[in-house]
Motif scaffolding. Sequence first.
Motif, PDB file in Angstrom:
ATOM      1  N   LEU A   1       0.840  -1.192   0.000  1.00  0.00           N
ATOM      2  CA  LEU A   1       0.000   0.000   0.000  1.00  0.00           C
ATOM      3  C   LEU A   1       0.880   1.249   0.000  1.00  0.00           C
ATOM      4  O   LEU A   1       1.884   1.311   0.703  1.00  0.00           O
ATOM      5  N   PHE A   2       0.467   2.243  -0.781  1.00  0.00           N
ATOM      6  CA  PHE A   2       1.232   3.487  -0.888  1.00  0.00           C
ATOM      7  C   PHE A   2       0.305   4.668  -0.624  1.00  0.00           C
ATOM      8  O   PHE A   2      -0.703   4.847  -1.316  1.00  0.00           O
ATOM      9  N   ASP A   3       0.666   5.492   0.355  1.00  0.00           N
ATOM     10  CA  ASP A   3      -0.123   6.684   0.668  1.00  0.00           C
ATOM     11  C   ASP A   3       0.651   7.930   0.226  1.00  0.00           C
ATOM     12  O   ASP A   3       1.433   8.494   0.984  1.00  0.00           O
ATOM     13  N   GLU A   4       0.462   8.317  -1.040  1.00  0.00           N
ATOM     14  CA  GLU A   4       1.122   9.479  -1.638  1.00  0.00           C
ATOM     15  C   GLU A   4       2.612   9.509  -1.300  1.00  0.00           C
ATOM     16  O   GLU A   4       3.133  10.507  -0.778  1.00  0.00           O
ATOM     17  N   PRO A   5       3.352   8.436  -1.609  1.00  0.00           N
ATOM     18  CA  PRO A   5       4.751   8.334  -1.167  1.00  0.00           C
ATOM     19  C   PRO A   5       5.708   9.277  -1.882  1.00  0.00           C
ATOM     20  O   PRO A   5       6.818   9.503  -1.405  1.00  0.00           O
ATOM     21  N   LEU A   6       5.304   9.825  -3.035  1.00  0.00           N
ATOM     22  CA  LEU A   6       6.213  10.676  -3.803  1.00  0.00           C
ATOM     23  C   LEU A   6       5.920  12.155  -3.614  1.00  0.00           C
ATOM     24  O   LEU A   6       6.536  13.012  -4.247  1.00  0.00           O
ATOM     25  N   GLY A   7       4.974  12.473  -2.732  1.00  0.00           N
ATOM     26  CA  GLY A   7       4.517  13.852  -2.577  1.00  0.00           C
ATOM     27  C   GLY A   7       5.590  14.818  -2.136  1.00  0.00           C
ATOM     28  O   GLY A   7       5.526  16.007  -2.440  1.00  0.00           O
ATOM     29  N   ALA A   8       6.613  14.336  -1.415  1.00  0.00           N
ATOM     30  CA  ALA A   8       7.647  15.235  -0.887  1.00  0.00           C
ATOM     31  C   ALA A   8       8.806  15.436  -1.860  1.00  0.00           C
ATOM     32  O   ALA A   8       9.718  16.214  -1.581  1.00  0.00           O
ATOM     33  N   LEU A   9       8.781  14.750  -2.996  1.00  0.00           N
ATOM     34  CA  LEU A   9       9.889  14.833  -3.940  1.00  0.00           C
ATOM     35  C   LEU A   9       9.658  15.941  -4.956  1.00  0.00           C
ATOM     36  O   LEU A   9       8.517  16.315  -5.253  1.00  0.00           O
ATOM     37  N   ASP A  10      10.759  16.448  -5.544  1.00  0.00           N
ATOM     38  CA  ASP A  10      10.613  17.461  -6.583  1.00  0.00           C
ATOM     39  C   ASP A  10      10.083  16.801  -7.854  1.00  0.00           C
ATOM     40  O   ASP A  10      10.119  15.573  -8.009  1.00  0.00           O
ATOM     41  N   LEU A  11       9.599  17.627  -8.787  1.00  0.00           N
ATOM     42  CA  LEU A  11       8.877  17.123  -9.955  1.00  0.00           C
ATOM     43  C   LEU A  11       9.701  16.141 -10.780  1.00  0.00           C
ATOM     44  O   LEU A  11       9.215  15.068 -11.150  1.00  0.00           O
ATOM     45  N   LYS A  12      10.948  16.482 -11.078  1.00  0.00           N
ATOM     46  CA  LYS A  12      11.775  15.617 -11.923  1.00  0.00           C
ATOM     47  C   LYS A  12      12.005  14.261 -11.262  1.00  0.00           C
ATOM     48  O   LYS A  12      11.854  13.211 -11.903  1.00  0.00           O
ATOM     49  N   LEU A  13      12.348  14.273  -9.973  1.00  0.00           N
ATOM     50  CA  LEU A  13      12.591  13.017  -9.257  1.00  0.00           C
ATOM     51  C   LEU A  13      11.297  12.216  -9.128  1.00  0.00           C
ATOM     52  O   LEU A  13      11.311  10.982  -9.213  1.00  0.00           O
ATOM     53  N   ARG A  14      10.188  12.914  -8.924  1.00  0.00           N
ATOM     54  CA  ARG A  14       8.903  12.224  -8.801  1.00  0.00           C
ATOM     55  C   ARG A  14       8.571  11.462 -10.088  1.00  0.00           C
ATOM     56  O   ARG A  14       8.112  10.319 -10.046  1.00  0.00           O
ATOM     57  N   LYS A  15       8.822  12.084 -11.240  1.00  0.00           N
ATOM     58  CA  LYS A  15       8.553  11.419 -12.511  1.00  0.00           C
ATOM     59  C   LYS A  15       9.449  10.199 -12.705  1.00  0.00           C
ATOM     60  O   LYS A  15       9.019   9.167 -13.217  1.00  0.00           O
ATOM     61  N   GLU A  16      10.719  10.337 -12.281  1.00  0.00           N
ATOM     62  CA  GLU A  16      11.638   9.193 -12.385  1.00  0.00           C
ATOM     63  C   GLU A  16      11.168   8.042 -11.502  1.00  0.00           C
ATOM     64  O   GLU A  16      11.184   6.871 -11.909  1.00  0.00           O
ATOM     65  N   MET A  17      10.753   8.358 -10.280  1.00  0.00           N
ATOM     66  CA  MET A  17      10.316   7.326  -9.349  1.00  0.00           C
ATOM     67  C   MET A  17       9.019   6.659  -9.809  1.00  0.00           C
ATOM     68  O   MET A  17       8.804   5.474  -9.543  1.00  0.00           O
ATOM     69  N   GLN A  18       8.166   7.412 -10.470  1.00  0.00           N
ATOM     70  CA  GLN A  18       6.933   6.820 -10.998  1.00  0.00           C
ATOM     71  C   GLN A  18       7.263   5.668 -11.942  1.00  0.00           C
ATOM     72  O   GLN A  18       6.687   4.574 -11.843  1.00  0.00           O
ATOM     73  N   LEU A  19       8.182   5.910 -12.860  1.00  0.00           N
ATOM     74  CA  LEU A  19       8.552   4.884 -13.833  1.00  0.00           C
ATOM     75  C   LEU A  19       9.246   3.709 -13.149  1.00  0.00           C
ATOM     76  O   LEU A  19       9.033   2.550 -13.510  1.00  0.00           O
ATOM     77  N   GLU A  20      10.081   4.001 -12.136  1.00  0.00           N
ATOM     78  CA  GLU A  20      10.771   2.929 -11.432  1.00  0.00           C
ATOM     79  C   GLU A  20       9.802   2.067 -10.628  1.00  0.00           C
ATOM     80  O   GLU A  20       9.944   0.842 -10.569  1.00  0.00           O
ATOM     81  N   LEU A  21       8.831   2.710  -9.980  1.00  0.00           N
ATOM     82  CA  LEU A  21       7.840   1.953  -9.213  1.00  0.00           C
ATOM     83  C   LEU A  21       7.036   1.029 -10.126  1.00  0.00           C
ATOM     84  O   LEU A  21       6.762  -0.121  -9.782  1.00  0.00           O
ATOM     85  N   LYS A  22       6.641   1.545 -11.283  1.00  0.00           N
ATOM     86  CA  LYS A  22       5.877   0.728 -12.232  1.00  0.00           C
ATOM     87  C   LYS A  22       6.707  -0.463 -12.715  1.00  0.00           C
ATOM     88  O   LYS A  22       6.225  -1.603 -12.758  1.00  0.00           O
ATOM     89  N   LYS A  23       7.966  -0.202 -13.033  1.00  0.00           N
ATOM     90  CA  LYS A  23       8.858  -1.274 -13.487  1.00  0.00           C
ATOM     91  C   LYS A  23       9.060  -2.314 -12.389  1.00  0.00           C
ATOM     92  O   LYS A  23       9.025  -3.528 -12.632  1.00  0.00           O
ATOM     93  N   MET A  24       9.241  -1.829 -11.151  1.00  0.00           N
ATOM     94  CA  MET A  24       9.456  -2.731 -10.018  1.00  0.00           C
ATOM     95  C   MET A  24       8.227  -3.586  -9.752  1.00  0.00           C
ATOM     96  O   MET A  24       8.331  -4.784  -9.465  1.00  0.00           O
ATOM     97  N   GLN A  25       7.054  -2.980  -9.860  1.00  0.00           N
ATOM     98  CA  GLN A  25       5.811  -3.718  -9.607  1.00  0.00           C
ATOM     99  C   GLN A  25       5.642  -4.853 -10.609  1.00  0.00           C
ATOM    100  O   GLN A  25       5.243  -5.971 -10.257  1.00  0.00           O
ATOM    101  N   LYS A  26       5.961  -4.591 -11.868  1.00  0.00           N
ATOM    102  CA  LYS A  26       5.860  -5.626 -12.898  1.00  0.00           C
ATOM    103  C   LYS A  26       6.870  -6.738 -12.652  1.00  0.00           C
ATOM    104  O   LYS A  26       6.594  -7.919 -12.847  1.00  0.00           O
TER     105      LYS A  26
END
Length: 371
Positions: free
Chosen positions: A162-187
């Motif tokens: 479960l994730f409760d807005e875990p990327l909210g504290a990150l800056d925009l560029k890092l947040r976008k990078e983490m989004q792709l990494e989380l999706k890749k990791m989940q798969k």
Amino acid sequence: MNSAVELLNVSKLFKGLNSKEFLAVNQLNLEIKTGEFFSLLGPSGCGKTTTLRMIAGFELPTSGEILIHQQPMKNRPPFYRPVNTVFQNYALFPHLTVAENVAFGLEMENVSRPQIKSRVTDALSLVKLTDFQTRYPRQLSGGQQQRVALARALVKQPKVLLFDEPLGALDLKLRKEMQLELKKMQKQLGITFIYVTHDQEEALTMSDRIGVMNHGELLQVGTPLEIYEYPQTKFVADFIGETNFLTGRVTQIQGQQITVLVDEQLSIHLTTSQPVIEGQIINLIIRPEKATLYANTDQNRGDYQNVEAWKGIIEESIYLGTDTRYAVRLTDQTLIMIRWQNWHRDDLQRFTLGDQVKVVVPPNSINIISN
């Protein structure tokens, strides 16, 4: 595919000041499949975090039932549920190293030392922090701290994460990078992810399916494409991306082709399978990127040669880098926004304020929407 999580008529009622009651979640029914990346999306106060906390066991439903892998949770506390949670506030122990933070939960469960070491190593490798094991949280960036929190959740090998807005504290560029990494990791892991966010782009980027919530109710569940292209309510259409809303009267019906008169002067032809009757007042939505602009003198409209053009006047032009947003006045009461892709540098100032233009929208890109 089996269900990872099921919510059956789940409601949550809170008591506030002066014993006033607040219905945070109202009769919610939802099935999340095993191995799915599912996002709960909605504005602050819509009930999405309360829903997540009930799945985790931090809150108990006032009514209804929650099943995790077909097992009723009832009053089962969080540490007896096959889930783990990653919060926006990473809550790392400042006096423990990265490896010690990740190992903490396993130590509380009396897992053997060799197994703890192996699982911590695997978890840190997964989040690309193998070389940071001996560092302390204060020595890490915000993105690295987020990865440690993720490793700490993954090391316990939960069936549902479960994730409760875990990327909210990150800056925009890092947040976008983490989004792709989380999706890749989940798969890669095949674990069910349930992700709470108020960021529409975040949900569209990562999710297999999205549930849009407002005022404690689940308004629509679907794939990112379904949610964006075929919103079922005005709220969903407005919350997901930019949208033009128009209201008009049905004046003609020929099979699935109908004509709607907006402001008693603008005829709009569209294709729909929804049942309508002549004289009915209906609401339409048009996504800004679906419209194409042509100069009023342009006789060549390419693929849209046979599509009706609406005459308008440019009232606003805002350069946004990848595209330019134009506000086009169609009638005295109707102003629509159009996103024009900036393909070529020599085409950036194609339209200026006051230009008379033609607006073309394919009939199948105009949707009827309920209130």
